[in-house]
Design an enzyme around this catalytic site. Structure first.
Site, PDB file in Angstrom:
ATOM      1  N   ARG A   1      57.755  27.056 -24.917  1.00 32.30           N
ATOM      2  CA  ARG A   1      58.314  25.920 -25.503  1.00 32.30           C
ATOM      3  C   ARG A   1      58.433  26.093 -27.143  1.00 32.30           C
ATOM      4  O   ARG A   1      59.395  25.587 -27.582  1.00 32.30           O
ATOM      5  CB  ARG A   1      57.402  24.599 -25.197  1.00 32.30           C
ATOM      6  N   THR A   2      57.243  26.567 -27.617  1.00 29.14           N
ATOM      7  CA  THR A   2      57.090  26.431 -29.120  1.00 29.14           C
ATOM      8  C   THR A   2      58.363  27.471 -29.656  1.00 29.14           C
ATOM      9  O   THR A   2      58.879  27.003 -30.511  1.00 29.14           O
ATOM     10  CB  THR A   2      55.863  26.886 -29.625  1.00 29.14           C
TER      11      THR A   2
ATOM     12  N   LYS B   1      53.979  50.558 -31.903  1.00 34.00           N
ATOM     13  CA  LYS B   1      53.686  51.932 -32.546  1.00 34.00           C
ATOM     14  C   LYS B   1      52.741  51.934 -33.556  1.00 34.00           C
ATOM     15  O   LYS B   1      52.455  52.921 -34.192  1.00 34.00           O
ATOM     16  CB  LYS B   1      55.156  52.290 -33.319  1.00 34.00           C
TER      17      LYS B   1
ATOM     18  N   ARG C   1      53.004  33.057 -34.303  1.00 33.18           N
ATOM     19  CA  ARG C   1      52.010  33.076 -33.513  1.00 33.18           C
ATOM     20  C   ARG C   1      51.016  34.018 -33.037  1.00 33.18           C
ATOM     21  O   ARG C   1      51.783  35.006 -32.950  1.00 33.18           O
ATOM     22  CB  ARG C   1      52.568  32.361 -31.882  1.00 33.18           C
TER      23      ARG C   1
ATOM     24  N   HIS D   1      47.223  24.492 -33.662  1.00 36.37           N
ATOM     25  CA  HIS D   1      48.655  24.336 -33.352  1.00 36.37           C
ATOM     26  C   HIS D   1      49.420  23.296 -34.038  1.00 36.37           C
ATOM     27  O   HIS D   1      49.584  21.908 -33.343  1.00 36.37           O
ATOM     28  CB  HIS D   1      48.769  24.456 -31.606  1.00 36.37           C
TER      29      HIS D   1
HETATM   30  N1   CP Z   1      52.800  23.802 -25.799  1.00 39.16           N
HETATM   31  C1   CP Z   1      52.999  25.141 -26.096  1.00 39.16           C
HETATM   32  O1   CP Z   1      52.579  25.776 -27.137  1.00 39.16           O
HETATM   33  O2   CP Z   1      53.752  25.859 -25.079  1.00 39.16           O
HETATM   34  P1   CP Z   1      54.351  27.344 -25.303  1.00 39.16           P
HETATM   35  O3   CP Z   1      52.873  28.151 -25.061  1.00 39.16           O
HETATM   36  O4   CP Z   1      55.147  27.602 -23.842  1.00 39.16           O
HETATM   37  O5   CP Z   1      54.770  27.617 -26.665  1.00 39.16           O
END
Ligand code: CP
Length: 307
Positions: free
Chosen positions: A58-59, A86, A108, A136
């Site tokens: 999603r993100t 590497k 991330r 998040h």
């Molecule tokens: N909600 C969320 O962060 O989903 P993803 O890990 O798929 O990005």
């Protein structure tokens, strides 16, 4: 009003006015995604890099869609296909990306604080797309946008967050955001899944799902994050689901017009029954839809846009 900060690292740092600015800007972007030609020229000439060291559906997709709908150029980098394999460090990776002069880097990383470290080192804007079990922020913003969209307000709304709170960056960012915005927040889970002294974040704590969801407006269910647990902290998934799975029997304890949220990915039958995830109470896919608008708002505001 403009966002004056360089980076979005966490909800803890954001003032109520900034959260409102982001939510209002996101609301104005919803319409773009409903057009036949889903594109506006707002960020033409800007470059956004998505740097993901952890899995994401999603993100990452919604940051990429958000950038493309604003006409920015986007580049996706996964750790597994980058020179990280590497042996290149995060700092060297970021310095090399900085040299190519993008406008925003979305990151991330499994290490809490990784986006904060980069923000202090490089000149471009950094957006934290999830750092370990820490924060998040874009998820909490899309969650608040969904609550506001469906309930008309956030202040005074009673929200129960249930599951693996200790390992959840979504829970932490939502607790910061929802309490700032005047919601009443309840957290629930087995004792091993609740951080010590969590009450100090301004939440009410329960150890039973049935107590936690009584008369609430919103139930936010969380996945058990086995990948962040050093060792299995409960006997079996079946036992966990016996006590903490939201299903058609226990949901009747909440308000009649309760809404069910989940940040995804869902583990069907463990924390949420399939007929609840797909049923009339669920706004899970509305959260995903709003994720695109929130990420458009963040990219727009960080690159100098005004409300
Ligand atoms: N909600 C969320 O962060 O989903 P993803 O890990 O798929 O990005």
């Amino acid at each position: 009003m403009k966002l004056t900060r360089k980076d979005i690292l966490g909800i803890k740092d954001l003032a109520v006015d900034e959260i409102n600015l982001i939510l209002e800007t996101a609301e104005s972007f919803i319409e773009v995604s409903t057009r036949e030609i889903k594109k506006v020229p707002t960020l033409r000439g800007k470059t956004i890099i998505n740097l993901f060291f952890e899995a994401s559906t999603r993100t990452r997709t919604s940051f990429e869609i958000a950038a493309k709908r604003l006409s920015a150029d986007t580049i996706n980098i996964s750790a597994s296909t980058s020179s990280v394999v590497k042996g290149e460090t995060l700092v060297d990776t970021a310095r090399n990306l900085e040299a190519m002069n993008p406008d925003v880097i979305v990151i991330r990383h499994s290490a809490a604080g990784a986006p904060h470290m980069l923000a202090g080192m490089i000149k471009q804007s950094i957006i934290n797309a999830g750092d370990g079990a820490h924060e998040h922020p874009s998820q909490a913003l899309l969650d608040m946008m969904t609550i506001k969209e469906k309930k008309g307000r956030i202040a005074g709304i009673k929200v129960a967050i249930v599951g693996d709170i200790a390992h959840s960056r979504v829970a932490r960012s939502n607790i910061y955001g929802l309490t700032k915005m005047g919601a009443k927040v309840i957290v629930a889970g087995p004792a091993m899944m609740l951080p010590r002294n969590i009450e100090q974040m301004g939440v009410t704590v329960y150890h039973q799902l049935k107590e936690a969801i009584k008369d609430v407006d919103i139930i936010m269910m969380l996945r058990i994050q086995l990948e962040r647990q050093q060792q299995r902290i409960f006997p079996s998934l079946r036992e966990y689901s016996n006590y903490f799975c939201l299903n058609r029997q226990n949901i009747t304890l909440a308000k009649e017009d309760v809404l069910v949220m989940h940040p995804g990915p869902i583990n069907r039958g463990i924390e949420i029954a399939p007929d609840i995830a797909d049923g009339p109470y669920s706004v899970i896919l509305d959260q995903v839809k709003n994720g695109v608008a929130v990420r458009m708002a963040l990219l727009y505001l960080l690159t100098g846009g005004k409300s």
